[in-house]
Design an enzyme around this catalytic site. Structure first.
Site, short mmCIF file in Angstrom:
data_model
loop_
_atom_site.label_atom_id
_atom_site.label_comp_id
_atom_site.label_asym_id
_atom_site.label_seq_id
_atom_site.Cartn_x
_atom_site.Cartn_y
_atom_site.Cartn_z
N ASP A 132 50.11 64.12 59.80
CA ASP A 132 50.61 62.97 60.56
C ASP A 132 49.78 61.71 60.35
O ASP A 132 49.83 60.78 61.14
CB ASP A 132 50.68 63.33 62.06
N HIS A 172 39.44 52.43 34.17
CA HIS A 172 39.89 52.55 35.56
C HIS A 172 39.18 53.69 36.29
O HIS A 172 39.79 54.43 37.05
CB HIS A 172 41.42 52.73 35.62
N ASP A 180 33.85 46.67 39.14
CA ASP A 180 35.08 45.86 39.16
C ASP A 180 35.64 46.00 40.56
O ASP A 180 36.14 47.07 40.94
CB ASP A 180 36.07 46.39 38.10
N ASP A 183 39.45 39.31 42.04
CA ASP A 183 39.30 40.39 41.04
C ASP A 183 38.09 40.04 40.18
O ASP A 183 38.19 39.18 39.29
CB ASP A 183 40.60 40.46 40.22
N HIS A 220 41.74 46.36 25.96
CA HIS A 220 42.65 45.77 26.94
C HIS A 220 42.79 44.28 26.67
O HIS A 220 42.18 43.74 25.75
CB HIS A 220 42.19 46.05 28.38
N HIS A 253 45.27 38.40 33.39
CA HIS A 253 46.57 38.59 34.03
C HIS A 253 46.68 37.60 35.17
O HIS A 253 45.66 37.15 35.70
CB HIS A 253 46.72 40.04 34.53
N HIS A 297 47.60 42.34 39.89
CA HIS A 297 48.33 42.00 38.66
C HIS A 297 49.58 41.28 39.14
O HIS A 297 50.60 41.90 39.42
CB HIS A 297 48.67 43.26 37.84
N GLU A 340 38.75 38.29 31.53
CA GLU A 340 37.95 39.51 31.65
C GLU A 340 37.75 40.28 30.35
O GLU A 340 38.10 41.45 30.25
CB GLU A 340 38.59 40.43 32.68
N TYR A 384 33.12 48.23 25.00
CA TYR A 384 32.85 49.56 25.54
C TYR A 384 32.45 50.49 24.41
O TYR A 384 33.24 50.73 23.49
CB TYR A 384 34.10 50.10 26.26
N ARG A 400 32.00 44.52 31.03
CA ARG A 400 33.15 43.63 31.26
C ARG A 400 32.67 42.54 32.19
O ARG A 400 31.89 42.82 33.11
CB ARG A 400 34.33 44.41 31.87
N GLU A 448 34.38 39.51 34.45
CA GLU A 448 35.70 39.04 34.90
C GLU A 448 35.58 38.00 35.99
O GLU A 448 34.92 38.22 37.01
CB GLU A 448 36.51 40.24 35.44
N1 GLY Z 1 40.80 45.32 38.60
C1 GLY Z 1 41.92 45.44 37.77
C2 GLY Z 1 41.86 44.52 36.65
O1 GLY Z 1 40.81 43.97 36.38
O2 GLY Z 1 42.84 44.23 36.03
MN MN Z 2 41.65 41.96 36.36
MN MN Z 3 39.20 43.71 37.71
#
Ligand code: GLY
Ligand code: MN
Ligand code: MN
Length: 455
Positions: free
Chosen positions: A41, A243, A260, A271, A350, A354, A361, A384, A388, A421, A423
Site C-alpha cells: 500500500d 547511468h 551527476d 543537471d 554519448h 540535451h 531531458h 556535458e 571514460y 564528465r 556538465e
Molecule cells: N543526468 C542525466 C544526464 O546528464 O543526461
Molecule cells: Mn545531462
Molecule cells: Mn547529468
C-alpha cells in the site's frame, strides 16, 4: 516538490497562448499524472505530469484539464472532490470550488462526473488535441467519449474529425523559457551547485558513495527542492558507468569519483556533473584527462549563442577531445582522419547535451526538418562532454568496428578506471549564454583548494 514559485498569472498566460494557437473549433485535454504503486500500500512519491503542470499549476492526481477556445468557460478542470475522511489520512484536496478560487479554473467539476460531462464538450468540435499514445488508459477513455458523441450523430451532432498530437504546440512553448521559469531554473541550479560543493568537502578515502549522495540530498531538501533524477555517485571504475546508480561502493584513495546530480525545484530541473579525486589531489593521468574534458566543455559552451545550431557544441567537443587524445598518445593517426572515423566514440559514447527544463531531458525538437535547431534566447541546454577509460583499458577501434572487425587496443594501467564528465546548464541569452551552474567549481585548482578545506 512543487512550491508554486511560478505566479498564477503565468499559467493563465500560457493557457491563453495555447488557446490562440489551437484556433477555433478545437479542444485540448490533458490528464494529470497518476499515483503509482511501489509495494503493497505504499506509493512512489507523486510527481505531477510536466505538461499538465505547465498549463494548470494544479498539483493533484486524478484530474483532467480541458481547454476550449471561444466559449464562456475556456479552462475546465475535473478533479477530486473534498473528502474530510480522505484528507485526514492522505492530505488536503482543492476540490472543484478550491480549483476555481485558487487555480484560475473557469468551471470545475468532480472527476467522477467526467463520463457524463465530457462527451458533450466534444460535440461539434473539429479538432481534439491531446498526447496521443502516451497513456493507454487515457487513450481508451478518449475513444469511449468519442464513441458516445458518434452515437448521437443522427440527432445532428458532429463528432470531431481530427485528433492532433498536442506536443507539437505545447513543447514548442516549453522549449523557450519565460523569465519566471529562468528565475526558478537559476535557483534550482544554485542549489545543485551548493550540493556538489558540499559533496566535495565531505569526500575522503574510506567514505561510501552513498555518503556523498546523502550530502547531495541533504542540500536539495534543506532548500525545499527534491532530485530531478536519481543521483549518480561512482568512484573508480564505477565512474565509467554512465547511468550508475547503485552508489554502494567504498571510495578509494587514488580514485576519481564522478557525481551527476541535479535538483528539482517547483518542477524545474538542474543537471550537474563534477568529477574529482577522492583524496583531493589529481594524479598526473587524471589531471591530463580532466583538463582535456574541461577544454572540450569550454569549447562547447562557447558555441552556445543565438545563431549557432544545436550540434555545434558537440562538434566542438569532439574536435577538442580527439586532438587531445591524439596529443596524449591515446589515439594514433591524423586528427582529421580520426574525427572522420569517429574514433572518440570508444572513449566518449554519448552526446554533448540535451534541452533542460521541467524534464531533465526536456521536450522540444532538436531539428527543424533536416537541419539542427538554431539556438534562441530562452533555450536551456546542458553541456556535458566526458571521457571514460574503464578497468582493463580495452578501447575498441571505432572505424574497424563499423566494418565488423573487432580490433582492440589496451591502454596502460595508469590510464584505467578514470571516468570524467563535466556538465553545466547553459541558458542562451540575447548576446551569448549564461552558465546557470557556474557556482559548482570545475577548475583543477578550485577543486583542490576546496577539498583542502575538508571537515
Ligand atoms: N543526468 C542525466 C544526464 O546528464 O543526461
Ligand atoms: Mn545531462
Ligand atoms: Mn547529468
Amino acid at each position: 516538490m512543487f512550491a508554486r514559485a511560478i505566479p498564477a498569472a503565468v499559467f493563465a498566460r500560457r493557457r491563453r497562448a495555447l488557446l490562440a494557437r489551437m484556433g477555433p473549433g478545437s479542444i485540448a485535454l490533458l490528464p494529470a499524472a497518476s499515483e503509482t504503486p511501489r509495494n503493497r500500500d505504499v506509493h512512489h512519491p507523486f510527481r505531477q505530469d510536466s505538461d499538465f503542470y505547465y498549463l494548470t499549476g494544479f498539483p493533484e492526481p486524478e484530474a483532467i484539464a480541458v481547454l476550449a477556445p471561444g466559449g464562456e468557460h475556456e479552462f475546465l478542470l475535473f478533479c477530486r472532490e473534498r473528502d474530510p475522511h480522505m484528507e485526514i489520512w492522505h492530505g488536503r484536496r482543492a476540490g472543484p470550488k478550491g480549483a476555481m478560487e485558487r487555480y484560475g479554473v473557469d468551471n470545475a467539476h468532480p472527476i467522477a462526473e467526467i463520463d457524463k460531462l465530457l462527451p458533450p464538450l466534444l460535440e461539434n468540435r473539429e479538432r481534439v488535441f491531446y498526447a496521443i499514445g502516451y497513456n493507454p488508459e487515457f487513450d481508451r477513455r478518449m475513444m469511449g467519449w468519442l464513441n458516445q458523441v458518434r452515437g448521437k450523430t443522427r440527432t445532428g451532432v458532429r463528432a470531431p474529425a481530427l485528433f492532433v498530437a498536442l506536443e507539437h504546440l505545447l513543447h514548442a512553448m516549453r522549449l523557450r523559457k519565460e523569465p519566471e521559469e529562468i528565475a526558478v531554473m537559476r535557483e534550482s541550479a544554485r542549489i545543485a551547485a551548493e550540493a556538489h560543493q558540499r559533496a566535495m568537502r565531505a569526500c575522503r578515502p574510506g567514505r561510501m558513495e552513498y555518503e556523498l549522495e546523502a550530502e547531495i540530498l541533504y542540500t536539495f531538501i534543506r532548500h525545499g527542492a527534491g532530485w530531478a533524477y536519481p543521483s549518480i555517485v561512482g568512484g573508480g571504475d564505477n565512474s565509467c558507468i554512465l547511468h550508475y546508480t547503485e552508489n554502494n561502493a567504498p571510495l578509494r584513495d587514488g580514485d576519481i569519483v564522478l557525481i551527476d546530480a541535479g535538483a528539482e525545484l517547483d518542477g524545474y530541473a538542474s543537471d550537474i556533473t563534477r568529477s574529482f579525486p577522492v583524496n583531493g589531489r589529481f594524479s598526473g593521468e587524471q589531471r591530463a584527462i580532466y583538463e582535456l574534458v574541461l577544454a572540450a566543455q569550454k569549447a562547447a559552451i562557447d558555441q552556445v549563442r543565438p545563431g549557432r545550431h544545436f550540434n555545434e557544441p558537440h562538434d566542438a567537443a569532439v574536435r577538442t577531445l580527439t586532438e587531445g587524445l591524439a596529443a596524449l598518445g591515446l589515439l594514433q593517426g591524423d586528427v582529421e582522419e580520426l574525427i572522420k572515423a569517429e574514433q572518440h566514440k570508444p572513449f566518449y559514447m554519448h552526446r554533448t547535451g540535451h534541452w533542460l527544463g521541467m524534464d531533465v531531458h526536456d521536450v522540444g525538437d532538436y531539428k527543424t526538418g533536416e537541419d539542427w535547431r538554431i539556438f534562441e534566447p530562452g533555450m536551456v541546454t546542458t553541456i556535458e562532454p566526458g571521457l571514460y577509460i574503464p578497468a582493463g583499458g580495452k578501447i575498441l577501434d571505432a572505424h574497424w568496428a563499423r566494418l565488423g572487425v573487432h580490433l582492440e587496443t589496451e591502454l596502460d594501467e595508469r590510464w584505467q578506471r578514470i571516468g570524467i564528465r563535466i556538465e553545466d546548464d547553459v541558458l542562451v541569452t540575447d548576446d551569448g549564454h549564461e552558465i546557470l551552474t557556474a557556482a559548482a567549481p570545475k577548475e583543477v585548482d578550485e577543486i583542490e583548494a576546496l577539498m583542502r578545506e575538508r571537515r
